[in-house]
Write a protein that holds these residues in place. Structure first.
Motif, PDB file in Angstrom:
ATOM      1  N   TRP A  62       0.798  -1.135   0.048  1.00 55.01           N
ATOM      2  CA  TRP A  62       0.064   0.106   0.124  1.00 55.01           C
ATOM      3  C   TRP A  62       0.936   1.322  -0.107  1.00 55.01           C
ATOM      4  N   VAL A  63       1.894   1.283   0.893  1.00 54.74           N
ATOM      5  CA  VAL A  63       2.468   2.564   1.192  1.00 54.74           C
ATOM      6  C   VAL A  63       3.481   2.534   0.024  1.00 54.74           C
ATOM      7  N   MET A 114      -1.228   6.501  -6.772  1.00 56.01           N
ATOM      8  CA  MET A 114      -2.508   7.662  -6.486  1.00 56.01           C
ATOM      9  C   MET A 114      -1.929   9.036  -6.382  1.00 56.01           C
ATOM     10  N   MET A 115      -0.842   9.155  -6.014  1.00 62.39           N
ATOM     11  CA  MET A 115      -0.212  10.330  -5.845  1.00 62.39           C
ATOM     12  C   MET A 115       0.379  10.886  -7.400  1.00 62.39           C
ATOM     13  N   GLY A 116       0.895   9.816  -8.078  1.00 60.54           N
ATOM     14  CA  GLY A 116       1.413  10.147  -9.285  1.00 60.54           C
ATOM     15  C   GLY A 116       0.410  10.642 -10.246  1.00 60.54           C
ATOM     16  N   LEU A 117      -0.879  10.041 -10.420  1.00 57.55           N
ATOM     17  CA  LEU A 117      -2.190  10.018 -11.245  1.00 57.55           C
ATOM     18  C   LEU A 117      -2.512  11.627 -10.680  1.00 57.55           C
ATOM     19  N   ALA A 118      -2.462  11.946  -9.193  1.00 64.36           N
ATOM     20  CA  ALA A 118      -3.129  13.052  -8.980  1.00 64.36           C
ATOM     21  C   ALA A 118      -2.221  14.261  -9.484  1.00 64.36           C
ATOM     22  N   THR A 119      -0.767  14.019  -9.539  1.00 68.75           N
ATOM     23  CA  THR A 119       0.051  15.338 -10.029  1.00 68.75           C
ATOM     24  C   THR A 119      -0.171  15.506 -11.708  1.00 68.75           C
ATOM     25  N   ARG A 120      -0.810  14.285 -12.161  1.00 66.75           N
ATOM     26  CA  ARG A 120      -0.906  14.712 -13.698  1.00 66.75           C
ATOM     27  C   ARG A 120      -1.966  15.821 -13.873  1.00 66.75           C
ATOM     28  N   LEU A 121      -3.036  15.842 -12.729  1.00 65.58           N
ATOM     29  CA  LEU A 121      -3.984  17.106 -13.154  1.00 65.58           C
ATOM     30  C   LEU A 121      -3.294  18.327 -13.002  1.00 65.58           C
ATOM     31  N   LEU A 122      -1.922  18.396 -12.425  1.00 59.75           N
ATOM     32  CA  LEU A 122      -1.460  19.698 -12.260  1.00 59.75           C
ATOM     33  C   LEU A 122      -0.639  20.294 -13.601  1.00 59.75           C
ATOM     34  N   LEU A 140      -3.449  13.237   4.441  1.00 60.79           N
ATOM     35  CA  LEU A 140      -4.136  12.178   3.417  1.00 60.79           C
ATOM     36  C   LEU A 140      -3.554  10.728   3.562  1.00 60.79           C
ATOM     37  N   GLY A 141      -2.249  11.036   3.577  1.00 53.49           N
ATOM     38  CA  GLY A 141      -1.586   9.592   3.582  1.00 53.49           C
ATOM     39  C   GLY A 141      -1.753   8.857   4.898  1.00 53.49           C
ATOM     40  N   LEU A 175       6.698  16.225  -4.622  1.00 49.19           N
ATOM     41  CA  LEU A 175       5.445  15.285  -4.134  1.00 49.19           C
ATOM     42  C   LEU A 175       5.539  14.108  -4.742  1.00 49.19           C
ATOM     43  N   ILE A 176       6.283  13.843  -5.980  1.00 47.63           N
ATOM     44  CA  ILE A 176       6.424  12.434  -6.671  1.00 47.63           C
ATOM     45  C   ILE A 176       7.399  11.785  -5.891  1.00 47.63           C
ATOM     46  N   MET A 177       8.671  12.516  -5.746  1.00 46.02           N
ATOM     47  CA  MET A 177       9.704  11.956  -4.607  1.00 46.02           C
ATOM     48  C   MET A 177       9.144  11.477  -3.285  1.00 46.02           C
TER      49      MET A 177
END
Length: 314
Positions: free
Chosen positions: A74-75, A82-90, A237-238, A100-102
């Protein structure tokens, strides 16, 4: 007043004392600059102390190992995706997106077992999960970072694996040797003093990580406040998602797994990139320390109730 008395006194006031250390680093920039070279040795000392403090008896039972395996998946994979996909919105990756990716791709902070001890919770599961996360990092982080950064960052998996193996092997060997030489009874007898030493090391680490942050706040107060707010949002959130997912396990373990999910050892990934990063990325790394050191103060009352409930069951 003897050093032993002071350590025990600090150990009984661990969470507030550690939180204050962040503000000491901010208030005394020259002190933070002096402490910065001690950051890496302090992290290693904290991990050695975790192995001294934590009895590994029962740490690798089938149930605990199964939970740790799920937590690592999970971690180290689900949350980063999920974080990577969320950053795509930026949009296109920028300095903050790279940070954030790192952060999402990094293993749990190596001081997680120290924070478990600070909160009076069982550190065995969090220690196994942290070690598992470090073992998975060379397998998961390079691909995740390269993909979601659009190729802007590349990690060397072999160098990362060798570095982490040296850290884990060296600190584990030293910690278990010290524990063996001291003996279980002696370790238990000085537990309050070891708690105090934990506080001193965590405080020194916090002060060193604040180097340069005071001037950044003075130069760009709005930007830095936004970074700290973002760091708290990502952390919560995490933390919340992980604790909720593992709510069926022991409450103390669920709380500390949440801590692992929300707080990551970005230094490992930064080192693997060669530390050639935009200035704003470095500022986010500093901002990410605030939730790490301040949230345990909020967690402490709940951790005490969880510990008391566990003692009553026992």
């Amino acid at each position: 007043m003897s050093p032993g008395f002071l350590l025990a006194w600090l150990g009984r006031r661990s969470a507030p004392a550690v939180a204050v250390s962040v503000f000491i680093g901010l208030a005394l920039p020259p002190f933070a600059a002096l402490a910065k070279p001690l950051v890496v040795p302090t992290i290693l000392a904290l991990l050695v102390l975790a192995f001294v403090r934590t009895s590994m008896a029962g740490a690798f039972t089938a149930r605990r190992a199964g939970i740790a395996l799920l937590a690592c998946g999970w971690v180290m994979l689900a949350l980063p995706l999920m974080m990577g996909l969320a950053t795509r919105l930026l949009g296109e990756p920028n300095a903050i997106v790279l940070a954030l990716i790192m952060q999402a791709s990094a293993p749990p902070i190596m001081s997680a077992p120290a924070f478990a001890a600070l909160l009076g919770l069982d550190a065995r599961l969090v220690l196994v999960t942290m070690l598992g996360g470090m073992a998975l990092t060379p397998l998961t982080a390079p691909g995740l970072v390269f993909h979601f950064s659009g190729g802007a960052l590349a990690l060397d998996p072999l160098a990362l694996a060798l570095r982490l193996a040296a850290v884990v092997g060296g600190t584990m060997g030293a910690g278990l040797l010290i524990r063996r030489l001291m003996g279980l009874k002696r370790v238990e007898a000085v537990s309050a003093h070891l708690d105090g030493l934990n506080v001193v090391l965590l405080g020194l680490l916090a002060v060193g990580l604040m180097d340069g942050v005071t001037y950044a706040f003075l130069d760009q107060p709005g930007f830095m406040a936004g970074l700290v707010a973002l760091a708290f949002l990502v952390s919560l959130l995490g933390f919340g998602a992980t604790a909720l997912l593992f709510r069926a396990v022991d409450p103390g373990d669920a709380m500390m797994l949440g801590f692992c999910g929300g707080h990551r050892n970005m230094a490992v990934v930064i080192a693997a990139t060669g530390a050639v990063l935009p200035h704003e990325t470095w500022l986010y790394v500093a901002a990410a320390q605030f939730p790490i050191y301040l949230l345990p103060v909020v967690m402490l009352p709940l951790a005490r109730r969880v510990s008391a409930a566990g003692r009553r069951k026992a």
